[in-house]
Design a protein around this motif. Structure first.
Motif, PDB file in Angstrom:
ATOM      1  N   ALA A 237       0.798  -1.214   0.000  1.00 32.14           N
ATOM      2  CA  ALA A 237       0.000   0.000   0.000  1.00 32.14           C
ATOM      3  C   ALA A 237       0.835   1.270   0.000  1.00 32.14           C
ATOM      4  N   ALA A 238       2.111   1.142   0.304  1.00 33.34           N
ATOM      5  CA  ALA A 238       2.946   2.337   0.423  1.00 33.34           C
ATOM      6  C   ALA A 238       3.763   2.545  -0.847  1.00 33.34           C
ATOM      7  N   PRO A 239       3.803   3.774  -1.363  1.00 36.80           N
ATOM      8  CA  PRO A 239       4.686   4.054  -2.489  1.00 36.80           C
ATOM      9  C   PRO A 239       6.126   3.805  -2.061  1.00 36.80           C
ATOM     10  N   LEU A 240       6.961   3.257  -2.946  1.00 31.33           N
ATOM     11  CA  LEU A 240       8.337   2.942  -2.554  1.00 31.33           C
ATOM     12  C   LEU A 240       9.331   3.961  -3.099  1.00 31.33           C
ATOM     13  N   THR A 241       9.408   4.044  -4.428  1.00 28.79           N
ATOM     14  CA  THR A 241      10.352   5.003  -5.010  1.00 28.79           C
ATOM     15  C   THR A 241       9.625   5.796  -6.085  1.00 28.79           C
ATOM     16  N   ASP A 242      10.242   6.906  -6.480  1.00 30.94           N
ATOM     17  CA  ASP A 242       9.654   7.691  -7.551  1.00 30.94           C
ATOM     18  C   ASP A 242      10.753   8.483  -8.243  1.00 30.94           C
ATOM     19  N   VAL A 243      10.410   9.028  -9.389  1.00 26.32           N
ATOM     20  CA  VAL A 243      11.384   9.812 -10.147  1.00 26.32           C
ATOM     21  C   VAL A 243      10.808  11.202 -10.361  1.00 26.32           C
ATOM     22  N   GLY A 244      11.543  12.204  -9.936  1.00 26.94           N
ATOM     23  CA  GLY A 244      11.048  13.565 -10.077  1.00 26.94           C
ATOM     24  C   GLY A 244      11.912  14.540  -9.308  1.00 26.94           C
ATOM     25  N   VAL A 245      11.261  15.524  -8.708  1.00 27.19           N
ATOM     26  CA  VAL A 245      11.960  16.564  -7.965  1.00 27.19           C
ATOM     27  C   VAL A 245      11.400  16.602  -6.551  1.00 27.19           C
ATOM     28  N   GLN A 246      12.291  16.727  -5.579  1.00 28.01           N
ATOM     29  CA  GLN A 246      11.869  16.713  -4.183  1.00 28.01           C
ATOM     30  C   GLN A 246      12.567  17.835  -3.421  1.00 28.01           C
ATOM     31  N   LEU A 247      11.829  18.458  -2.528  1.00 28.62           N
ATOM     32  CA  LEU A 247      12.384  19.511  -1.690  1.00 28.62           C
ATOM     33  C   LEU A 247      12.208  19.072  -0.241  1.00 28.62           C
ATOM     34  N   ARG A 248      13.337  18.983   0.512  1.00 25.80           N
ATOM     35  CA  ARG A 248      13.257  18.523   1.907  1.00 25.80           C
ATOM     36  C   ARG A 248      13.887  19.553   2.825  1.00 25.80           C
ATOM     37  N   GLY A 249      13.411  19.586   4.042  1.00 29.03           N
ATOM     38  CA  GLY A 249      14.044  20.487   4.988  1.00 29.03           C
ATOM     39  C   GLY A 249      13.407  20.398   6.350  1.00 29.03           C
ATOM     40  N   GLY A 250      13.848  21.278   7.219  1.00 29.06           N
ATOM     41  CA  GLY A 250      13.302  21.285   8.566  1.00 29.06           C
ATOM     42  C   GLY A 250      13.515  22.621   9.212  1.00 29.06           C
ATOM     43  N   ARG A 251      12.874  22.803  10.324  1.00 26.90           N
ATOM     44  CA  ARG A 251      12.943  24.060  11.044  1.00 26.90           C
ATOM     45  C   ARG A 251      12.856  23.758  12.533  1.00 26.90           C
ATOM     46  N   ALA A 252      13.766  24.328  13.299  1.00 28.50           N
ATOM     47  CA  ALA A 252      13.643  24.225  14.752  1.00 28.50           C
ATOM     48  C   ALA A 252      12.801  25.417  15.197  1.00 28.50           C
ATOM     49  N   LEU A 253      11.680  25.159  15.816  1.00 31.72           N
ATOM     50  CA  LEU A 253      10.785  26.244  16.230  1.00 31.72           C
ATOM     51  C   LEU A 253      11.057  26.590  17.695  1.00 31.72           C
ATOM     52  N   ALA A 254      10.373  27.614  18.168  1.00 29.96           N
ATOM     53  CA  ALA A 254      10.519  27.995  19.570  1.00 29.96           C
ATOM     54  C   ALA A 254      10.050  26.854  20.466  1.00 29.96           C
ATOM     55  N   ASP A 255      10.450  26.863  21.704  1.00 29.77           N
ATOM     56  CA  ASP A 255       9.980  25.877  22.690  1.00 29.77           C
ATOM     57  C   ASP A 255      10.411  24.453  22.380  1.00 29.77           C
ATOM     58  N   GLY A 256      11.464  24.291  21.580  1.00 22.58           N
ATOM     59  CA  GLY A 256      11.951  22.945  21.321  1.00 22.58           C
ATOM     60  C   GLY A 256      11.129  22.157  20.316  1.00 22.58           C
TER      61      GLY A 256
END
Lengths: 215, 255
Positions: free
Chosen positions: B37-56
């Motif tokens: 049921a879960a997609p495994l791989t794909d071909v395309g463009v991906q944007l990843r990132g993260g942010r540390a917010l206030a209060d941990g």
């Protein structure tokens, strides 16, 4: 972490003036405390990410320090300064806990603090009017590094990095030993893992400072 | 930013936990592998990132636009979804979506995934000369991970892929693939040993991928990237093949 005690009802109920007075007092006391290295403050800035507030270990692979305190001081100080790994253990104790500014006196002070029972909860700050410990811990690296100026900024990045590493790098897989890779490879791995873990740039930079300081 | 073929950023297990030195059992959860049921791989463009917010708090995200899965036929009418990405986008349709994760505090992560797009059935030899209409392709998923204590880690995930109906098609009915699992692990013996219990369920248009599973494991960690795993799977299904129980022994090593 700094915010925890600030939220505690004991402090909240104090009048603003009493808090201001306590911090005023702290400013007077700190320089004196810096000469006789403050074991608790040093522990809470450099060692807590791995060993946890009570020394029982914050992440898998780090043993309960209480089980090691039967060794003599000189041996423990030496192992803190030079790093230590029990044969076959999954993770090494990094030299100086990864903090290049740590001196032999600092290490001795921390061992003293551990022997005095780091595991017992700190006395409520309202009772003795002393400043809450975490602000002191945050301030401590500056006086501790006073012998070599410029180390302070690096050692706070280091402490933040150690915490971010402990918080994030065992979320998916078993914690990798900081000693297991050289600097250049950590650079590559952290760039890669920053994407996997969804860390922001500042966190990744701090983690790298910590890993490079610890291997 | 990632361009090319990547592990699908939708869902949690496959992109983050499937390498065998990471996965705490010798098999993937029911419905989280090939034909699942879960997609495994794909071909395309991906944007990843993260942010540390206030209060941990921490936030992380992964957004993507990609070729999407390929829809084929199994037998006369059963839809078959190939959830591995391909660089030739045969159906000419793209999909977009991603996952957002939120950590209200270290050790607790809540995630949600979503994909939208279209797919076109490639009926292969059976549909010579027939034009297939586009169908809606949708994925939804939620995941949670909680380090309950130094020794206990819990996680779970639910994911669903749906392909819409197409009345003018060779295979008019759409289909749903759905899977979930929950897993608890307990470390002991100087953090070297670990016991694992995982319960999961997979639903698919195909009998051999529709089953319930309870898996038990005992692991020994030689090094952080090397573990020996003994896993026991109890499978329950209407399909004889999927019903078979298994005992697996695996030595996994990562670099």
């Amino acid at each position: 972490m700094t915010r925890v005690p600030l939220r505690s009802p004991a402090i909240a109920s104090q009048s603003l003036r009493a808090v201001a007075a306590a911090f005023g007092l702290a400013l007077v006391i700190l320089p004196a405390g810096a000469i006789a290295a403050d074991g608790k403050a040093l522990y809470e800035s450099t060692c807590v990410a791995c060993h946890g507030p009570t020394g029982k270990g914050a992440i898998p692979g780090v043993p309960d320090l209480a089980t090691r305190l039967d060794k003599p001081d000189a041996e423990l100080v030496n192992n803190v300064l030079n790093g230590f790994q029990t044969p076959g253990s999954p993770m090494a104790m990094p030299a100086k806990g990864g903090n290049p500014a740590l001196t032999a006196e600092d290490a001795q002070a921390i061992i003293g603090y551990l022997r005095s029972g780091a595991g017992t909860p700190p006395p409520p700050s309202a009772a003795n009017g002393a400043p809450a410990s975490p602000p002191a811990a945050v301030l401590a690296p500056a006086p501790a590094g006073a012998t070599s100026a410029g180390v302070a900024a690096d050692s706070t990045a280091f402490a933040r990095g150690a915490q971010a590493w402990a918080d994030n790098c065992a979320r998916c897989h078993a914690m990798r030993d900081p000693k297991s890779l050289p600097d250049e490879q950590w650079q590559v791995v952290v760039t890669h893992m920053r994407l996997r873990a969804g860390l922001d740039g500042a966190q990744a930079d701090d983690i790298l400072v910590f890993l490079k300081g610890s291997n | 930013m990632v361009v090319g073929k990547f592990l699908s950023p939708v869902g949690y297990f496959f992109q983050n936990l499937h390498p065998s030195w990471i996965n705490k059992l010798a098999s993937v959860p029911a419905g989280f592998g090939h034909g699942g049921a879960a997609p495994l791989t794909d071909v395309g463009v991906q944007l990843r990132g993260g942010r540390a917010l206030a209060d941990g708090h921490q936030l992380n995200y992964a957004l993507y636009v990609a070729n999407g899965p390929r829809l084929g036929l199994e037998g006369m009418e059963g839809l078959d979804l190939d959830v591995e990405g391909s660089s030739t986008n045969r159906d000419g349709e793209r999909v977009w979506g991603g996952r957002v994760g939120w950590l209200p505090r270290p050790g607790l992560e809540l995630g949600a995934s979503l994909t939208r797009g279209d797919v076109v059935l490639d009926p292969g030899e059976m549909g010579i000369g027939m034009a297939e209409p586009t169908r809606a392709y949708r994925v939804e998923g939620v995941d949670v991970a909680w380090q309950a204590s130094r020794a206990v880690s819990l996680r779970g995930e639910w994911i669903r892929q749906r392909v819409g109906d197409a009345p003018m098609s060779l295979a008019p009915d759409g289909a749903t693939w759905r899977a979930w699992y929950v897993q608890g692990a307990y470390r002991f013996g100087a953090d070297r040993w670990e016991t694992v219990l995982r319960v999961g369920d997979s639903l698919s248009p195909h009998g051999e991928s529709t089953f319930q599973q309870t898996a038990l494991g005992l692991n020994y960690l030689f090094r952080p990237g090397t573990q020996l795993k003994l896993s026991w799977e109890i499978n329950d299904s209407d399909n004889a093949e999927a019903e078979a129980d298994r005992v697996l022994l695996q030595l996994a090593h990562g670099f």
